[in-house]
Design an enzyme around this catalytic site. Sequence first.
Site, PDB file in Angstrom:
ATOM      1  N   HIS A 291      10.015 -60.587   7.930  1.00  0.00           N
ATOM      2  CA  HIS A 291       8.835 -61.317   8.390  1.00  0.00           C
ATOM      3  C   HIS A 291       8.061 -61.898   7.218  1.00  0.00           C
ATOM      4  O   HIS A 291       6.901 -62.290   7.366  1.00  0.00           O
ATOM      5  CB  HIS A 291       7.946 -60.388   9.224  1.00  0.00           C
TER       6      HIS A 291
ATOM      7  N   GLY B  22      15.259 -43.345 -20.733  1.00  0.00           N
ATOM      8  CA  GLY B  22      14.173 -43.170 -19.760  1.00  0.00           C
ATOM      9  C   GLY B  22      14.569 -43.568 -18.352  1.00  0.00           C
ATOM     10  O   GLY B  22      14.359 -42.821 -17.396  1.00  0.00           O
ATOM     11  N   ARG B  23      15.169 -44.752 -18.204  1.00  0.00           N
ATOM     12  CA  ARG B  23      15.489 -45.233 -16.853  1.00  0.00           C
ATOM     13  C   ARG B  23      16.708 -44.547 -16.261  1.00  0.00           C
ATOM     14  O   ARG B  23      17.085 -44.838 -15.130  1.00  0.00           O
ATOM     15  CB  ARG B  23      15.637 -46.757 -16.863  1.00  0.00           C
TER      16      ARG B  23
ATOM     17  N   LYS C 110       9.141 -38.720 -22.406  1.00  0.00           N
ATOM     18  CA  LYS C 110      10.225 -38.410 -23.340  1.00  0.00           C
ATOM     19  C   LYS C 110       9.680 -38.295 -24.765  1.00  0.00           C
ATOM     20  O   LYS C 110       9.946 -37.344 -25.472  1.00  0.00           O
ATOM     21  CB  LYS C 110      11.287 -39.506 -23.235  1.00  0.00           C
TER      22      LYS C 110
ATOM     23  N   GLU D 166      -0.236 -44.947 -22.153  1.00  0.00           N
ATOM     24  CA  GLU D 166      -0.700 -44.781 -20.772  1.00  0.00           C
ATOM     25  C   GLU D 166      -0.671 -43.311 -20.366  1.00  0.00           C
ATOM     26  O   GLU D 166      -1.624 -42.778 -19.799  1.00  0.00           O
ATOM     27  CB  GLU D 166       0.190 -45.574 -19.798  1.00  0.00           C
TER      28      GLU D 166
ATOM     29  N   GLU E 265      15.732 -53.840 -17.299  1.00  0.00           N
ATOM     30  CA  GLU E 265      15.491 -53.336 -18.651  1.00  0.00           C
ATOM     31  C   GLU E 265      16.823 -53.097 -19.362  1.00  0.00           C
ATOM     32  O   GLU E 265      16.929 -53.234 -20.577  1.00  0.00           O
ATOM     33  CB  GLU E 265      14.670 -52.038 -18.603  1.00  0.00           C
TER      34      GLU E 265
ATOM     35  N   LYS F 236       3.320 -53.818 -26.804  1.00  0.00           N
ATOM     36  CA  LYS F 236       2.681 -52.532 -27.103  1.00  0.00           C
ATOM     37  C   LYS F 236       1.958 -52.606 -28.441  1.00  0.00           C
ATOM     38  O   LYS F 236       0.816 -52.166 -28.586  1.00  0.00           O
ATOM     39  CB  LYS F 236       3.745 -51.434 -27.231  1.00  0.00           C
TER      40      LYS F 236
HETATM   41  C1  G6Q Z   1      13.004 -46.641 -19.918  1.00  0.00           C
HETATM   42  C2  G6Q Z   1      12.044 -47.099 -20.896  1.00  0.00           C
HETATM   43  C3  G6Q Z   1      10.598 -46.875 -20.531  1.00  0.00           C
HETATM   44  C4  G6Q Z   1      10.094 -45.451 -20.752  1.00  0.00           C
HETATM   45  C5  G6Q Z   1       8.569 -45.444 -20.679  1.00  0.00           C
HETATM   46  C6  G6Q Z   1       7.991 -44.057 -20.816  1.00  0.00           C
HETATM   47  O1  G6Q Z   1      14.207 -46.677 -20.081  1.00  0.00           O
HETATM   48  O2  G6Q Z   1      12.361 -46.586 -22.131  1.00  0.00           O
HETATM   49  O3  G6Q Z   1      10.328 -47.251 -19.215  1.00  0.00           O
HETATM   50  O4  G6Q Z   1      10.654 -44.588 -19.830  1.00  0.00           O
HETATM   51  O5  G6Q Z   1       8.047 -46.292 -21.664  1.00  0.00           O
HETATM   52  O6  G6Q Z   1       8.342 -43.500 -22.027  1.00  0.00           O
HETATM   53  P1  G6Q Z   1       8.050 -41.987 -22.322  1.00  0.00           P
HETATM   54  O7  G6Q Z   1       8.856 -41.167 -21.360  1.00  0.00           O
HETATM   55  O8  G6Q Z   1       8.471 -41.738 -23.746  1.00  0.00           O
HETATM   56  O9  G6Q Z   1       6.587 -41.755 -22.106  1.00  0.00           O
END
Ligand code: G6Q
Length: 550
Positions: free
Chosen positions: A392, A275-276, A214, A220, A361, A512
């Site tokens: 199990h 994001g989620r 996003k 990462e 989250e 972070k």
């Molecule tokens: C989700 C969070 C988080 C996010 C990641 C990736 O709701 O905000 O999990 O999706 O940190 O972020 P980017 O899509 O900006 O790389």
Amino acid sequence: MAAQMPNPPIPLTERPAWTALQAHHREIRSVHLRTLFAQDPERGERLALEAIGLYLDYSKNRLTDATIGLLLQLAEESGLRARVDAMFRGEPINLTEGRAVLHVALRAPRGQSIVVDGQDVVPLVHAVLDRMADFTNRVRSGAWRGQTGRRIRNVVNIGIGGSDLGPAMAYEALRGYSDRDLTFRFVSNVDGTDFAEATRDLDPAETLFVVSSKTFTTLETLTNARTARDWCLRALGDEQAVARHFVAVSTNAADVARFGIDPANMFPFWDWVGGRYSLPSAIGMSLMLAIGPDHFRQMLAGFHAMDAHFRTTPFARNLPVLLGLIGLWYTNFFGAETVAVLPYDQYLGRLPAYLQQLDMESNGKHVNLQGRAVSYDTGPIVWGQPGTNGQHAFYQLIHQGTRLVPCDFIGFCQSLNPLAPHHDLLMANLFAQTEALAFGKTAQELAAEGVSDPLIPHRAFDGNRPTNTLLAERMTPETLGKLVALYEHKVFVQAAIWQINAFDQWGVELGKALALEITPELQAAADPPLAHDSSTNMLIRRYRQHRAGS
Ligand code: G6Q
């Protein structure tokens, strides 16, 4: 648009329904499910709900009609209806980030109108979906080719958190609908092992990377994307290859272009998509490549069916509202700390991990919308594994441990892989677990079976362990959309009652920022001065001493 700060007249724990629920809990906490079922032979039929193709049996919960009545009253007293309307109207309910929360617009059908800041966003959503479909068709038909003219055979999604868990979970879930000539991999971890293992058997000439971020600033994802670019260019030699082997999904066109990805190969989404909550946005690009545009649209239709159900159905027959209220009953009144999600479907193996992020989250918050510390528990710990494997492993604790673990069981009446007798065995186990958890096995029953006295305490099951069971006909893209939206809205219902912001995630920021400080300390040629606590300083020194040759 002014933020609609809900201002309940009295704090949650002083609302009439809350105090009535506390008194009610004192009456019901030692009532056994055996008693509740004995008193009402039709309980299993009555405390069940069927809507939009999902069947929810909530009869094996430690509640009565009175409990449900009080929980519904709590929802009303908490202004849930107004909160739902505010979200669907596009009000900036994500107060700390000043944003609307409109994942529901991502699955609104063509022709519907949802206006954000004076603009109808539904045509924008469909324009992106059409571009995604066009790209998908070109890749799947072989019209889109790699730099050397070879067809794309492999798709690697690079993203993390919300830009990974959704497509990765849904790809697994809908594998039965995927193009088996294409290989899909999902790389998220900054641990180089993730990239190395995901690509070791892939040919760069046939590989497409979907860089999903996003913000396009996530450490990462950018690290993995750079490694992917190097891997690709090492084999293909030519900078031009980036345009044929990389596409991006992002809200940040400038940084996508700076990375070298042609903006024509970028699929956008918007800041009103968290994001989620982004699986039904362009973040689903790799999923669409796997299952094709028609199946992707069927999934969106499933999401939308649940959105419409949530928005318009009276609370007493509203699936997300009931699931949310029942969960809150255990969290706030029984003190349950976790909830287990147990899908009896191998395809849903990643669903618990996906729901873990969605719920933890969103509702892992300790202050209310006014910024004041809450005096009650909020989001539970979400965990789980597919059945029957979990049986199990960890079910022992759910059956006979000292903690109360409410469980959601999810199953399908038909299998996509009907190898007799597997599906009957799978479903027999699901039903048996909910029965055993609810009713247990008494000392008398064991004695009647001839179990010796010293063994009886070890072999007795108290029962009275609550479960929901969700049944659907079969795993389809539409059903997956309904299930995910069900849990999204369940989380929303709980957040609304707890008066917390489910749509920010400031808790991930500190780690972070500290990692950015520590990275140069690990990489410095000479031992740098360290000003952390003694533990962190020591760990950094030890790593520096021992990593030589790594
Ligand atoms: C989700 C969070 C988080 C996010 C990641 C990736 O709701 O905000 O999990 O999706 O940190 O972020 P980017 O899509 O900006 O790389």
